[in-house]
Structures are given as C-alpha cells and as structure tokens.
Design a protein around this motif. Structure first.
Motif, PDB file in Angstrom:
ATOM      1  N   VAL A  12     -38.806  44.473  -0.436  1.00  0.00           N
ATOM      2  CA  VAL A  12     -37.625  43.916  -1.109  1.00  0.00           C
ATOM      3  C   VAL A  12     -36.493  44.949  -1.113  1.00  0.00           C
ATOM      4  O   VAL A  12     -35.332  44.627  -0.838  1.00  0.00           O
ATOM      5  CB  VAL A  12     -37.971  43.488  -2.558  1.00  0.00           C
ATOM      6  N   ILE A  16     -32.677  44.633   0.700  1.00  0.00           N
ATOM      7  CA  ILE A  16     -31.368  44.847   0.060  1.00  0.00           C
ATOM      8  C   ILE A  16     -30.593  45.939   0.794  1.00  0.00           C
ATOM      9  O   ILE A  16     -29.399  45.797   1.075  1.00  0.00           O
ATOM     10  CB  ILE A  16     -31.552  45.217  -1.432  1.00  0.00           C
ATOM     11  N   ARG A  19     -29.054  44.521   3.854  1.00  0.00           N
ATOM     12  CA  ARG A  19     -27.865  43.714   3.586  1.00  0.00           C
ATOM     13  C   ARG A  19     -26.653  44.601   3.339  1.00  0.00           C
ATOM     14  O   ARG A  19     -25.541  44.287   3.752  1.00  0.00           O
ATOM     15  CB  ARG A  19     -28.092  42.835   2.350  1.00  0.00           C
ATOM     16  N   LEU A  31     -25.840  41.157  -6.756  1.00  0.00           N
ATOM     17  CA  LEU A  31     -27.042  40.914  -5.962  1.00  0.00           C
ATOM     18  C   LEU A  31     -27.574  39.508  -6.261  1.00  0.00           C
ATOM     19  O   LEU A  31     -27.246  38.916  -7.297  1.00  0.00           O
ATOM     20  CB  LEU A  31     -28.122  41.944  -6.307  1.00  0.00           C
ATOM     21  N   PRO A  32     -28.397  38.966  -5.361  1.00  0.00           N
ATOM     22  CA  PRO A  32     -29.022  37.667  -5.650  1.00  0.00           C
ATOM     23  C   PRO A  32     -29.768  37.744  -6.984  1.00  0.00           C
ATOM     24  O   PRO A  32     -30.293  38.796  -7.335  1.00  0.00           O
ATOM     25  CB  PRO A  32     -30.015  37.472  -4.503  1.00  0.00           C
ATOM     26  N   SER A  33     -29.865  36.623  -7.695  1.00  0.00           N
ATOM     27  CA  SER A  33     -30.608  36.639  -8.956  1.00  0.00           C
ATOM     28  C   SER A  33     -32.075  36.920  -8.654  1.00  0.00           C
ATOM     29  O   SER A  33     -32.563  36.681  -7.544  1.00  0.00           O
ATOM     30  CB  SER A  33     -30.476  35.293  -9.675  1.00  0.00           C
ATOM     31  N   ARG A  36     -34.136  33.769  -7.641  1.00  0.00           N
ATOM     32  CA  ARG A  36     -33.770  33.252  -6.328  1.00  0.00           C
ATOM     33  C   ARG A  36     -34.320  34.169  -5.217  1.00  0.00           C
ATOM     34  O   ARG A  36     -34.889  33.705  -4.240  1.00  0.00           O
ATOM     35  CB  ARG A  36     -32.241  33.153  -6.222  1.00  0.00           C
ATOM     36  N   PHE A  37     -34.156  35.457  -5.406  1.00  0.00           N
ATOM     37  CA  PHE A  37     -34.571  36.385  -4.351  1.00  0.00           C
ATOM     38  C   PHE A  37     -36.091  36.454  -4.251  1.00  0.00           C
ATOM     39  O   PHE A  37     -36.637  36.623  -3.159  1.00  0.00           O
ATOM     40  CB  PHE A  37     -33.979  37.777  -4.607  1.00  0.00           C
ATOM     41  N   ALA A  40     -37.004  33.572  -2.167  1.00  0.00           N
ATOM     42  CA  ALA A  40     -36.600  33.808  -0.772  1.00  0.00           C
ATOM     43  C   ALA A  40     -37.541  34.773  -0.070  1.00  0.00           C
ATOM     44  O   ALA A  40     -37.874  34.603   1.105  1.00  0.00           O
ATOM     45  CB  ALA A  40     -35.162  34.342  -0.735  1.00  0.00           C
ATOM     46  N   MET A  41     -37.989  35.782  -0.791  1.00  0.00           N
ATOM     47  CA  MET A  41     -38.834  36.807  -0.174  1.00  0.00           C
ATOM     48  C   MET A  41     -40.318  36.457  -0.276  1.00  0.00           C
ATOM     49  O   MET A  41     -41.160  37.179   0.276  1.00  0.00           O
ATOM     50  CB  MET A  41     -38.604  38.166  -0.852  1.00  0.00           C
ATOM     51  N   VAL A  48     -39.436  41.797  -7.616  1.00  0.00           N
ATOM     52  CA  VAL A  48     -37.994  41.962  -7.400  1.00  0.00           C
ATOM     53  C   VAL A  48     -37.401  42.832  -8.514  1.00  0.00           C
ATOM     54  O   VAL A  48     -36.558  43.703  -8.256  1.00  0.00           O
ATOM     55  CB  VAL A  48     -37.287  40.591  -7.342  1.00  0.00           C
ATOM     56  N   TYR A  52     -35.349  46.129  -7.781  1.00  0.00           N
ATOM     57  CA  TYR A  52     -33.975  46.334  -8.257  1.00  0.00           C
ATOM     58  C   TYR A  52     -33.894  47.574  -9.145  1.00  0.00           C
ATOM     59  O   TYR A  52     -32.957  48.360  -9.033  1.00  0.00           O
ATOM     60  CB  TYR A  52     -33.499  45.091  -9.023  1.00  0.00           C
TER      61      TYR A  52
END
Lengths: 473, 473
Positions: A12, A16, A19, A31-33, A36-37, A40-41, A48, A52
C-alpha cells in the motif's frame, strides 16, 4: 510485526509513493479515503491505516485530524534508512553498526569494529574509576571547559609532538567521540550539496554520516598502497570536493597503510585544489612502527586529525578529539557548545587521562599488538581453508579484508542474485553471526565479492561453521 | 596495586624528576639503565620499569624502542591562555556559555545556568562511581546498545508514567546531552530554510543551535502564563513553522510556568497546523508541584519530550534523553549512530542510573528545592535594593528574570548606548563576574532592560558590589 501484514502494508505504501512519483497525487492533494483504498487494494482498512501512518511518519504524507491524509509538499524527515527493524533490515551503511551494537550475548560478531571486552585494559580502567571516586566536587558535578580537560589535551599534544605534529593544547578540542569529531568538522565545513571524497572501500559510517549532511559522496578506488592517486587527482579536478575523509594508518576495512609517496601525492593534489582532509587516526595504537601521517607532513594546515580511545582503551568511555588550525578550533568550540553544550563527559576524559598515564599502558599495547598478530595469522589460515583470501596481510590492527571463494566473486553467481556477500551476511545473521559484507563499505557498490573480518572476534569455532554452511548453500 | 610498591615507584619517579630539575639529567640525555638504577635505588627492576613507564606517560621522559629511555626536551608549553576567556568577544547567544564554561576559579557566575558544585549530590555520585569500578568488563569496555542503557530507560518510562506520559522503554532514546537530544531532533525534522518558533525570551542556546541548522528563527512573546497564544496562532498561520521548542515548566530565562489553558491552546493550534513541539523538561526536578505538560496532554503524538540530569545530578556526567513516537525514535537511533556512533557513555548512563536509585535522592531534591526557595527570596531582596526587580517570582528553579533600574530600561539611557544590560555585563566581566544580559535570550532583541540571575550563584557579596558599581557608572 506480522510478516504478511507487513508485506501488504508495504504494498500500500509503495502504491501511494508511485502515485506521488507519477504525478497522479500532487503535493497538498487529499489521499483516497481509507475504506475506498482498502477495497481498491484488496486489503483490510487497518492495513491502509498502518500504511498511511507510516507514510505520515516518513513525512511523505501529512495527517490533518478530522479531515484525512494529504500528500506532503515539502521534504520528508531525514530517514537514513528505511526503519524496518532487526533481521529483515536492508543491508546499508548502517546495517553492521545496528546489528552489532544491538546484538544479544548469544550473537557472534566477526563483522564488528571493536575488540572483545576481555582484550581491553579493564584493570587500568577500574583503577582510573576508583581514583575518580576520590576527585573533588567540581570534576564530579560541573560542566567542563569548552575544549575539554587541559591535562588530557597536554598529554595528546606531547604524543603528537612525538609523531612530528606540532599542535599546542589549544589546537586540540575534545569531543564526545571520534564520530562526533568528524561530524563537527562536517558541520563546520560542509553545505548540503557539497561533494566529499572517501576511499572505496571505506569505513561504512563515513557514508552514513555524510548522508546525514546531505552531501554528494564520491569514492576513490583504494589500492594496497593507499588511494589511487591518479583517480584521486581526477576526482579533485572533476568534482571539486570540499573534503576528503580517510584513515592513513591501517585503513578500514582493508588494513592497508598508504605509502609515503601516496601521502605526499595526496597532499600535493589537495594543495592544488584547496581541499581539506580529515585524517581519522583511530587505529594508530595498533601500528608496530609508525607510518607517515598526512597531518605530520602537512603540519595541520589543511589536514585535520581526529581520533579516539575506543579501540584500545574503552568504547564505553566516550571521548574523541580534533587537532586542527587554531582559528578552526575556535569555531569548532562554538559549534560544539551550540549543538552538544560541550564535548565528552569531564569524568570520561578524566578516566581516559588516568588510564593513559597508568604504568601498565605501554605494556598492554605491546601485548595487544602481539596477540593481534597471532590472531591475524591464525584467522587468515582458517579462512583460507574456506576459500576466503585476504586482499593483503595488514601490518597491524584487527581487520582482514577477504575475497569470497571462486564462484562468489561476481554479482550474481553461485545462486546468489545481486550481492553475494550481503546474502552470506543475511544467512549468517539468521545463525546469530554478524558479518560485514563488502558493499556496506563501497560507495560504488563494487565490493560484493568481499567480507571484512575482525580477527579478535573469531575465537569461537561457530563463526567458521556458520561461514562454511552459508558458503555451501 | 601494592601500596608499598606504589610508594617505591613514586620514589623512583621523584629521583628522576630531581635529576632533571637539578640539571644532572639534561633534555635528550639517556636515563640510567633499568638494572643499574634498580640497584642504585635498592628496588626491583620491575619498580623502575613502572616508574619509567609512568614518567613516559606524563611526557617527562620518552621511550625509544630497543634503545632505552631519554629525558624529554623540556616541559611542554603551558598554555595559560586556554583558561582565559576572551573579554572582547561579541555578546551573542554563545557569549554566556563561553564566558561561564571557560571562567577561571576566581570568576563569579551569577549569569550561568547551573548550581554550584557543592549543591550537587556528590556523595551519591561517588557511591555510584565506586559501584561502577566493580562492574563487569562489558560495561567498562564495550559500546552500548543503540538506544542506551535499558535499565535507565525503564526507570525513565516509570517516571513518565507517573506524570501521565505513556512511553515504553523503546520509545526512549538516551543521548549525549539534553542539547544533543534537541540537535538530533532538528537534524531529523528540519531542512535549511525551515522556520522554527521559540519563546521570546528563550534559552539562548536554542538560538545558537538553530543557527547551526541554518533555519529561520521566529520568536513568540512570552507572558507570565506562557507564550502569548494569540501571537502563537498568528505565527503559525503566517510562518508555517516546522517546529516549536520550549520549556513548559520553569521556563528559561523567566522562571514562569505556562497555565493549563495555554498548554491546551498551544496543542490545539499545533494540531491545526501540523506543528511538532519539542518540550525541554530539564527543570522538572525543581518544581514544588508538577504542572501540566505538553507531552502528557498530547500523548507524545506531536510533542517530543527531552531532558537531562545536568541540573540536579551532575553536569559532568553527560546524559540526556528523548521520548517520542516509536517510528521517530527508530529514525533518530540511525541518525545518532551515523553522527555520534551512539549516545551517552555507557559508564555515564550507569552512574546516572545508580545515583537516581540512591536512597538519598528524593531527600536531596526536597532539600534542594527548600534551599533554592530561600535563596530566591534573599536574592530578590538584595537585588531589589539595587533597583533590580524580578519580572515574576518563580515557583521553583534558580532563575530570576529581573528588569534593570529605572533609567536603564530603554535602549540608550543612562549613558549606555545601545544595549544597557549588555554594557553592564561587559563591565562586570572586567571585574570577573559573568552576567546574563537580556538580549542573549531575545530573538527580537527587545530585552536590553533585563538580566537573568542564578540565585544559587549569588552567595558571594562581590556579585552585589560589582553590580552596584556597574550600575552606578
């Protein structure tokens, strides 16, 4: 930490970072919430969150309470290494230090840079400590003077005079350690973006230290007679370095000593390019006969001499020194007050002074040199049986810089992709043996076919068993 | 060592010294052979060997391998200047440190930042040192672990828990000093050109340290209840500082302690602007009752706590600490290895640990606080008689931040052009009294009407005589 979760967290984090590097996540952008992330991952939200948090810790992203995470605009905090703990830590210039310093009692350390505790003059140190207990209140309670113990500086000045270096006690500054001596000089002379020359290979911590100063590091190939003087001259012309850091006697890691011609050439080139040289003389006590010194030939004009007592007296009693031009010392004093409020503990300097003056000290050093000469020969023989060959046989000290057996020499032979010595070191660490793989010493990363051994730390047969097993894999 | 043999060794040393002093043994001349001199003195050859070795360690004689011992070429130069601080040095944030640290024994130091040596718990320190002399070889000889003494870190973690700060021993990093703790944090978090907030006035060495990091320093006016929170918020919005460095209890130089409201407001603003705070808690032991701490309210999320043992245990035994987020500590460990190869001397940390655990320590602190309260009142009275008035009466500690008499308040009254307090300090220094003039503490240079006094350093009536004379000029 759970290994699997650690891996996912890393994925993860990498996503990031990609990106941000690719520009799809700009500085200041949210950043994506987390939810949500995570979807996605294909990972859990807690993964996540951890990713983060770690990126925020690195300064890559910033958390705004109640609002989420944002890509940072500025530079991240200075992380010299990725902060993975213990066994899986990347093999970088800090690797040997961290693994050796924090090793448990059951770990053997043929890769470390110090003598076993029972090789040190502990009886003299105990006498010095007992004497300290009878000292006056001022020595026990007060900050010392800004240059450190006058008596110890006078003793050093006399030693230097014996070596042909004319430095008064005022030209000597005591520091918290040899490393702090170099660090202080770097602060004084360097600006971020400057270029610094080191030997290739060189003591790994020179590289770690220079990274902290955000300078560019250029390596000069090291030969059996010292740094290659032709390439040294080329590097001066091409890179205009501000500083060159080296050991002149019993170079770390090779154990080589530069020839008089090399010393002279280095100084001539340094003068032509207004280069300052730090001569780290930490292995001086191990020399059977004194060898030429940059500081002696130069007279402390552009050479700064540093050293410490960690190798032959005690590494627990932290004390180093700088000998340099008087005006530089004055500036270094200010810098040391500002950044450390003084040098070594005055009580530490007092223990050093008493122990150096102990009647047993000269005999201890002579016995130590004999013992090391014996250990050097024996270790070389035993390593030879494993196919490990010293690059040269040093005149003194405790290092042997050895090439790996045939088949391990290159970058990717023998089933070890990438870095043969690093892979051996990783395997040995799982067997609780800390090795010093060549590339931690090499700016150019061209020493994957070498290991540095400390002959004083190789009495236990397990070292050889683990080495043999790692090599046979 | 055998006492009798020690005495005989001393006799042999004295005999040689007498010959040199009397001119019967000239510089460069060979000493009597060991066997001959042993016979002459009626001692064993080993006694002569030891005497010669010790004289060689002192530099009085020199050994030439294979050839014997020779009288040295006269006494080494005695650098009397090294004890003498330069009187004409500019009054800058380093001025008080340099003048105080290098002052001779005949100089009084009401401007310095430490207690007199005989106010310190020297008996407990001596007990700790005697215990150290009986420690095992590893503690006396080896580098310590990278975080420093686990036992001392556990003791600190327990102290922190008592204050409501939840930090495990792994979140604590021992450093070479309190100043080195802040320096390490600055290296980790700051880049040249960053902005850092400090109190105005603040401890002068914060400014000296930050100058070494080439950052912009912005001051926030300090009130009797702590930094002005409105101006603090404005500074955050306007300058986007990366860091704020402060003392929360018994602020240096004012002796003030921030109110709970101020502490809360600072943290709220810091969170809104993603500001990191260094809380230097070096005066904690002097508080009669604990006051609110930034680190306790924040839980070491964005506050980094640092401290040392220099003020109440010993300034000679250098040891500081950092308590911070685990990931930051991990990065700080790397940075400390790279730049200092470790934190405090392990032997220093051991002395601190033993002394803190000494049964007398709590009573010593209580007595110290009572003694300081008395000295504070008496000093305030005597300064008042000279027209010097404390800005406030601190709850504890040894500082009194005093305004100058009427007529000295402004910039250029009373015949002192420019900086009244600096001129007083300069005049007092010629009378061998080191004062701490207000502007060394002030980023905005608006404290020329103040002096900081150390009530523990003002027992000698000469301080008041020199002050009165300087004021009357």
């Amino acid at each position: 930490m759970d290994g699997r979760k650690g891996t996912r967290t890393g994925e993860v984090m990498d996503a990031i970072r990609r990106r941000m590097a690719g520009g799809t996540l700009s500085p200041g952008e949210r950043l994506p919430s987390i939810r949500r992330f995570a979807t996605a991952m294909g990972v859990s939200p807690s993964t996540v969150v951890e990713a983060y948090d770690r990126l925020a810790a690195e300064g890559v992203i910033r958390s705004r309470p109640g609002s989420g995470f944002y890509a940072s605009g500025g530079m991240p905090p200075l992380a010299l290494a990725d902060a993975e703990p213990r066994l899986d830590r990347a093999i970088d210039p800090l690797w040997v230090s961290r693994q050796s310093l924090d090793a448990g009692d059951d770990t053997l350390k043929p890769g470390c840079g110090w003598l076993p505790a029972d090789w040190m003059p502990n009886a003299a140190i105990r006498r010095a400590i007992r004497q300290l207990a009878r000292a006056g209140d001022a020595l026990l309670a007060d900050y010392g003077g800004t240059r450190g113990s006058p008596a110890l500086r006078r003793l050093l000045a006399r030693q230097f005079a014996d070596e042909g270096i004319d430095a008064g006690p005022d030209q000597i500054l005591l520091t918290g350690s040899g490393t702090q001596a170099i660090d202080l000089i770097c602060r004084f002379l360097l600006r971020p973006g400057d270029t610094v020359l080191v030997d290739d290979p060189c003591y790994f911590n020179f590289q770690a230290l220079l990274r902290a100063h955000r300078v560019r590091i250029v390596g000069v190939p090291y030969r059996s007679t010292g740094p290659d003087t032709v390439l040294f001259a080329e590097a001066l012309a091409r890179h205009r370095p501000r500083l060159y850091i080296t050991n002149s006697a019993l170079h770390n890691p090779t154990g080589a000593t530069p020839s008089p011609q090399t010393i002279h050439r280095l100084l001539t080139e340094a003068a032509a390019h207004d280069l300052t040289i730090v001569e780290d003389d930490i292995f001086a006590d191990f020399e059977p006969e004194p060898s030429p010194r940059l500081a002696a030939l130069d007279g402390l004009a552009r050479v700064i001499r540093i050293g410490s007592f960690s190798k032959t007296l005690s590494a627990s009693i932290r004390c180093g020194y700088i000998a340099a031009r008087p005006d530089w010392v004055e500036a270094l004093v200010d810098l040391q007050v500002a950044t450390a409020f003084g040098g070594p503990s005055p009580v530490a300097a007092d223990i050093v002074l008493t122990a150096l003056g102990d009647g047993s000290h000269r005999k201890h050093l002579e016995a130590l040199r004999r013992r090391l000469a014996r250990a050097r020969r024996e270790t070389a023989d035993r390593l030879h049986a494993l196919g490990l060959r010293p690059w040269l046989m040093p005149r003194g000290g405790f290092y042997l810089w050895c090439s790996l057996p045939d088949g391990f020499q290159g970058g990717s032979q023998g089933g070890f992709p990438g870095d043969a010595a690093a892979e051996l070191a990783r395997a040995a660490l799982h067997d609780k043996v800390v090795l010093a793989p060549g590339n931690v010493f090499s700016v150019s990363q061209t020493a994957s076919g070498f290991l540095r051994f400390n002959v004083a730390q190789m009495a236990d047969p397990r070292v050889y068993e683990v080495l043999a097993r790692a090599i046979a894999r």
